[in-house]
Write an enzyme that holds these catalytic residues in place. Structure first.
Site, PDB file in Angstrom:
ATOM      1  CD  GLN A  43      24.518 -24.823  40.154  1.00 27.04           C
ATOM      2  OE1 GLN A  43      23.644 -25.553  39.685  1.00 27.04           O
ATOM      3  NE2 GLN A  43      25.415 -25.264  40.994  1.00 27.04           N
ATOM      4  N   GLY A  44      25.961 -20.416  37.689  1.00 29.24           N
ATOM      5  CA  GLY A  44      27.309 -20.140  37.191  1.00 29.24           C
ATOM      6  C   GLY A  44      28.358 -20.382  38.257  1.00 29.24           C
ATOM      7  CB  SER A  86      31.914 -25.251  36.485  1.00 26.70           C
ATOM      8  OG  SER A  86      31.259 -26.160  37.322  1.00 26.70           O
ATOM      9  CB  SER A 114      22.754 -26.662  32.852  1.00 28.04           C
ATOM     10  OG  SER A 114      23.640 -27.718  33.066  1.00 28.04           O
ATOM     11  CD  GLU A 134      24.286 -28.936  41.131  1.00 29.16           C
ATOM     12  OE1 GLU A 134      24.902 -28.160  41.885  1.00 29.16           O
ATOM     13  OE2 GLU A 134      24.520 -29.044  39.924  1.00 29.16           O
ATOM     14  CB  SER A 169      33.546 -35.729  39.619  1.00 26.86           C
ATOM     15  OG  SER A 169      34.479 -35.723  40.674  1.00 26.86           O
ATOM     16  CD  GLU A 210      36.224 -39.814  39.914  1.00 24.41           C
ATOM     17  OE1 GLU A 210      35.493 -38.831  39.677  1.00 24.41           O
ATOM     18  OE2 GLU A 210      36.309 -40.784  39.146  1.00 24.41           O
TER      19      GLU A 210
END
Ligand SMILES: Cc1cc2nc3c(=O)[nH]c(=O)nc-3n(C[C@H](O)[C@H](O)[C@H](O)COP(=O)(O)OP(=O)(O)OC[C@H]3O[C@@H](n4cnc5c(N)ncnc54)[C@H](O)[C@@H]3O)c2cc1C
Length: 376
Positions: free
Chosen positions: A122-123, A125, A157, A240, A357, A359
């Site tokens: 999965q591209g 980021s 990943s 996800e 994240s 947050e």
């Protein structure tokens, strides 16, 4: 086949084939070996039919409730036959392929992933774009029948094993934000792709930098509409953040049981243990509810950020407890199992980062579910 028949048949099959299906864990097991084992488990489960239930017939499945495939992942994880993180990629990527790829493309590709013949990545980021995904800069420009992709992804990943990549690229003007992004399904052996693995602190090259230099991606590999890749991303991320984590819930409860069995008298602080058990079951209950919502055909959305927060908190609570009780200080373990605890403890730190994240999840919960403002 109904769910009960599926469970009974699967349990019997797993019992009969346990010695072949059981995975090895710990720092002595390389990621190459883990990946090889995962492919074997998927192939055996697919060829025996178990991996096909719960997926639509148009992508090589046998149909039936999605609860069947949830039970398969749960059963494999709780018996230590898979590592749930690497197994989960199927649950993250396939629903989006089914929804957004051309039907012929999904029919051709999805069975390869289900059977373990291929690995996908999965591209999303990029070096300057993780939380703020809408500002990504990896670019795709149209050149006849292909897109030409140039840019960089990071933290991808399993990219070093991947045959395909679900990729987000900018097709609109640089300032087009989330409105000028297109989702593509790229071949990882296309000319112009360079993959550079990154060593994570638990000792594995779990993720990679991926460089694209004028990489051709056929226009027929566009997922969804041009410039509407944000819709694809918003469809994928809830999987996800929730249903792909169900197997992890089973795994965490299994590890908690193992911790209880192996800790010496007095090693576990009762309050910490109570908290870990309560977290594990709260996450399990939440995750179970999400699986049932998917089985009823409900669309998953921002409420899955609650699942992700619970997963991250539970995972870190369980392995904090293990650190205190079984492998004090998470120093070098003196037996194989404490080494496994150490690897797991270190990896658990990533739970508040991957998939968005902690947050960002709390921001989504506050702004989109509790109406406490506008998230950025
Ligand atoms: C084990 C692992 C596997 C991963 N696998 C993949 C993968 O396969 N594919 C992929 O595309 N990505 C993957 N990622 C990347 C992951 O999605 C990003 O790391 C994550 O989204 C955070 O982005 P970032 O690293 O750029 O951090 P940043 O976005 O730079 O954030 C840094 C810090 O600032 C905080 N922050 C940022 N914005 C805000 C805000 N608006 N409000 C409050 N706090 C904020 C964040 O919470 C974080 O603590 C993986 C990450 C890990 C750890």
């Amino acid at each position: 086949m109904d769910l009960q028949e599926f469970r009974d048949g699967l349990d019997a099959w797993l019992g009969e084939n346990a010695s072949e299906l059981e995975a090895a864990f710990g720092p002595d097991v390389t990621l190459d070996q883990e990946m090889e084992h995962l492919s074997k488990v998927k192939r055996l489960a697919f060829d025996a039919g178990w991996m096909r239930w719960g997926w639509p017939e148009r992508v090589g499945g046998y149909g039936g409730s999605t609860l069947m495939r949830a039970y398969l992942g749960e059963a494999l994880a709780s018996r230590d036959m898979i590592e749930p993180g690497i197994y989960s990629m199927t649950e993250v990527l396939v629903p989006t392929m089914i929804e957004f790829a051309r039907p012929e493309l999904a029919a051709e590709m999805v069975p390869r992933l289900l059977r373990g013949d291929e690995t996908w990545c999965q591209g999303f980021s990029e070096p300057s774009t993780g939380s703020n995904l809408g500002s990504l800069t990896c670019r795709a420009r149209r050149d006849g029948d292909v897109w030409r992709v140039t840019g960089q992804k990071v933290w991808t990943s399993l990219a070093q094993y991947a045959d395909r990549c679900v990729l987000l690229a900018r097709t609109g003007a640089p300032e087009s934000g989330s409105k000028g992004i297109t989702a593509l399904f790229a071949d990882m052996d296309a000319p112009g792709i360079t993959v550079r693995p990154i060593r994570a602190m638990h000792g594995r090259d779990e993720f990679c930098e991926v460089f694209f230099d004028d990489v051709p991606v056929p226009v027929g590999r566009t997922l969804g509409e041009v410039d509407r890749g944000w819709t694809v991303a918003m469809d994928l991320l809830p999987y996800e953040r929730s249903t792909s984590l169900w197997h992890r819930s089973a795994y965490l409860r299994q590890r908690l049981g193992r911790l209880l069995a192996s800790a010496t008298d007095g090693a576990l602080d009762p309050r910490d243990l109570g908290e870990a058990v309560q977290m594990a079951f709260a996450f399990h209950a939440r995750s179970r509810g999400t699986q049932h919502r998917m089985a009823r055909g409900e669309r998953l959305g921002p409420e899955t950020s609650i699942d992700k927060v619970l997963l991250a908190t539970t995972e870190q609570t369980v392995f904090d407890l293990a650190a205190d009780a079984v492998a004090p200080g998470i120093a070098v373990g003196d037996d194989a199992d404490s080494d496994r605890w150490r690897t797991e403890f270190l990896y658990s730190r990533a739970a508040t980062i991957y998939g968005g994240s902690a947050e960002i999840q709390r921001d989504i919960i506050a702004c989109r579910l509790l109406d406490l403002g506008t998230d950025r």
